[in-house]
Design a protein around this motif. Structure first.
Motif, PDB file in Angstrom:
ATOM      1  N   ASP A  11       0.830  -1.205   0.000  1.00 29.20           N
ATOM      2  CA  ASP A  11       0.000   0.000   0.000  1.00 29.20           C
ATOM      3  C   ASP A  11       0.863   1.252   0.000  1.00 29.20           C
ATOM      4  O   ASP A  11       0.595   2.209  -0.721  1.00 29.20           O
ATOM      5  CB  ASP A  11      -0.917   0.031   1.229  1.00 29.20           C
ATOM      6  CG  ASP A  11      -1.958  -1.069   1.228  1.00 29.20           C
ATOM      7  OD1 ASP A  11      -2.288  -1.588   0.146  1.00 29.20           O
ATOM      8  OD2 ASP A  11      -2.425  -1.398   2.323  1.00 29.20           O
ATOM      9  N   GLN A  14       2.292   1.866  -3.405  1.00 33.80           N
ATOM     10  CA  GLN A  14       1.289   2.428  -4.308  1.00 33.80           C
ATOM     11  C   GLN A  14       1.058   3.910  -4.007  1.00 33.80           C
ATOM     12  O   GLN A  14       0.917   4.723  -4.918  1.00 33.80           O
ATOM     13  CB  GLN A  14      -0.029   1.663  -4.195  1.00 33.80           C
ATOM     14  CG  GLN A  14       0.061   0.225  -4.636  1.00 33.80           C
ATOM     15  CD  GLN A  14       0.547   0.103  -6.067  1.00 33.80           C
ATOM     16  OE1 GLN A  14      -0.019   0.687  -6.973  1.00 33.80           O
ATOM     17  NE2 GLN A  14       1.632  -0.626  -6.264  1.00 33.80           N
ATOM     18  N   LEU A  15       1.051   4.261  -2.749  1.00 31.65           N
ATOM     19  CA  LEU A  15       0.887   5.657  -2.351  1.00 31.65           C
ATOM     20  C   LEU A  15       2.084   6.488  -2.811  1.00 31.65           C
ATOM     21  O   LEU A  15       1.920   7.588  -3.329  1.00 31.65           O
ATOM     22  CB  LEU A  15       0.729   5.738  -0.827  1.00 31.65           C
ATOM     23  CG  LEU A  15       0.304   7.065  -0.239  1.00 31.65           C
ATOM     24  CD1 LEU A  15      -1.042   7.506  -0.789  1.00 31.65           C
ATOM     25  CD2 LEU A  15       0.243   6.967   1.276  1.00 31.65           C
ATOM     26  N   LEU A  18       2.105   7.563  -6.410  1.00 28.63           N
ATOM     27  CA  LEU A  18       1.094   8.541  -6.772  1.00 28.63           C
ATOM     28  C   LEU A  18       1.678   9.693  -7.577  1.00 28.63           C
ATOM     29  O   LEU A  18       1.088  10.152  -8.550  1.00 28.63           O
ATOM     30  CB  LEU A  18       0.437   9.074  -5.497  1.00 28.63           C
ATOM     31  CG  LEU A  18      -0.691  10.068  -5.640  1.00 28.63           C
ATOM     32  CD1 LEU A  18      -1.921   9.350  -6.193  1.00 28.63           C
ATOM     33  CD2 LEU A  18      -1.018  10.667  -4.290  1.00 28.63           C
ATOM     34  N   ARG A  21       1.958   9.476 -11.525  1.00 27.10           N
ATOM     35  CA  ARG A  21       0.751   9.386 -12.343  1.00 27.10           C
ATOM     36  C   ARG A  21       0.189  10.787 -12.512  1.00 27.10           C
ATOM     37  O   ARG A  21       0.527  11.686 -11.761  1.00 27.10           O
ATOM     38  CB  ARG A  21      -0.271   8.486 -11.668  1.00 27.10           C
ATOM     39  CG  ARG A  21       0.255   7.084 -11.453  1.00 27.10           C
ATOM     40  CD  ARG A  21      -0.762   6.230 -10.745  1.00 27.10           C
ATOM     41  NE  ARG A  21      -0.132   4.986 -10.354  1.00 27.10           N
ATOM     42  CZ  ARG A  21      -0.375   4.364  -9.222  1.00 27.10           C
ATOM     43  NH1 ARG A  21      -1.240   4.848  -8.374  1.00 27.10           N
ATOM     44  NH2 ARG A  21       0.238   3.241  -8.925  1.00 27.10           N
ATOM     45  N   TYR A  23      -2.682  12.705 -11.779  1.00 32.11           N
ATOM     46  CA  TYR A  23      -3.927  12.836 -11.036  1.00 32.11           C
ATOM     47  C   TYR A  23      -4.348  14.293 -10.940  1.00 32.11           C
ATOM     48  O   TYR A  23      -3.529  15.201 -11.011  1.00 32.11           O
ATOM     49  CB  TYR A  23      -3.759  12.308  -9.615  1.00 32.11           C
ATOM     50  CG  TYR A  23      -3.802  10.809  -9.494  1.00 32.11           C
ATOM     51  CD1 TYR A  23      -4.942  10.096  -9.818  1.00 32.11           C
ATOM     52  CD2 TYR A  23      -2.696  10.109  -9.034  1.00 32.11           C
ATOM     53  CE1 TYR A  23      -4.987   8.718  -9.685  1.00 32.11           C
ATOM     54  CE2 TYR A  23      -2.731   8.724  -8.906  1.00 32.11           C
ATOM     55  CZ  TYR A  23      -3.882   8.042  -9.229  1.00 32.11           C
ATOM     56  OH  TYR A  23      -3.924   6.691  -9.094  1.00 32.11           O
ATOM     57  N   HIS A  28      -9.752   9.495  -5.320  1.00 31.40           N
ATOM     58  CA  HIS A  28      -9.072   8.466  -6.105  1.00 31.40           C
ATOM     59  C   HIS A  28      -8.927   7.206  -5.260  1.00 31.40           C
ATOM     60  O   HIS A  28      -8.840   7.279  -4.036  1.00 31.40           O
ATOM     61  CB  HIS A  28      -7.675   8.924  -6.532  1.00 31.40           C
ATOM     62  CG  HIS A  28      -7.696  10.141  -7.384  1.00 31.40           C
ATOM     63  ND1 HIS A  28      -7.957  10.100  -8.731  1.00 31.40           N
ATOM     64  CD2 HIS A  28      -7.522  11.447  -7.075  1.00 31.40           C
ATOM     65  CE1 HIS A  28      -7.921  11.315  -9.220  1.00 31.40           C
ATOM     66  NE2 HIS A  28      -7.667  12.156  -8.238  1.00 31.40           N
ATOM     67  N   SER A  29      -8.868   6.073  -5.918  1.00 31.55           N
ATOM     68  CA  SER A  29      -8.594   4.814  -5.240  1.00 31.55           C
ATOM     69  C   SER A  29      -7.111   4.509  -5.400  1.00 31.55           C
ATOM     70  O   SER A  29      -6.620   4.370  -6.521  1.00 31.55           O
ATOM     71  CB  SER A  29      -9.439   3.696  -5.839  1.00 31.55           C
ATOM     72  OG  SER A  29      -9.143   2.478  -5.193  1.00 31.55           O
ATOM     73  N   VAL A  30      -6.410   4.433  -4.290  1.00 31.50           N
ATOM     74  CA  VAL A  30      -4.984   4.131  -4.285  1.00 31.50           C
ATOM     75  C   VAL A  30      -4.783   2.970  -3.332  1.00 31.50           C
ATOM     76  O   VAL A  30      -5.185   3.034  -2.169  1.00 31.50           O
ATOM     77  CB  VAL A  30      -4.150   5.349  -3.822  1.00 31.50           C
ATOM     78  CG1 VAL A  30      -2.674   4.990  -3.790  1.00 31.50           C
ATOM     79  CG2 VAL A  30      -4.392   6.549  -4.725  1.00 31.50           C
TER      80      VAL A  30
END
Length: 82
Positions: A11, A14-15, A18, A21, A23, A28-30
């Protein structure tokens, strides 16, 4: 346990990704979680920063938000390094 400590290593990765990307501010779903990007700063030299809060705190004024993540990346423009 703090909100951000509930994240697994995956997790957190993925954060951290961020900032690589494109955005916009908003929900948003992260890493399978609903997070809200409250602010994005993009400098002319390529530096970017995101201010991220949980969805549950997205509607709160900044003075009442308890869980904030600041994510940034430095410029990847080689011309800025010379």
């Amino acid at each position: 346990m703090d909100y951000w400590e509930k994240y697994s290593d995956y997790d957190n990765q993925q954060l951290a990704n961020l900032s690589y990307r494109n955005y916009n501010c908003g929900l948003h779903s992260v890493a399978g979680r609903n997070l809200y990007i409250k602010s994005i700063v993009k400098q002319s030299d390529g530096v970017e920063a995101y201010v991220v809060v949980p969805k549950s705190e997205a509607h709160l004024p900044a003075s009442h938000v308890h869980h904030v993540a600041g994510i940034y990346r430095e410029s990847d423009n080689l011309l800025n390094l010379i």
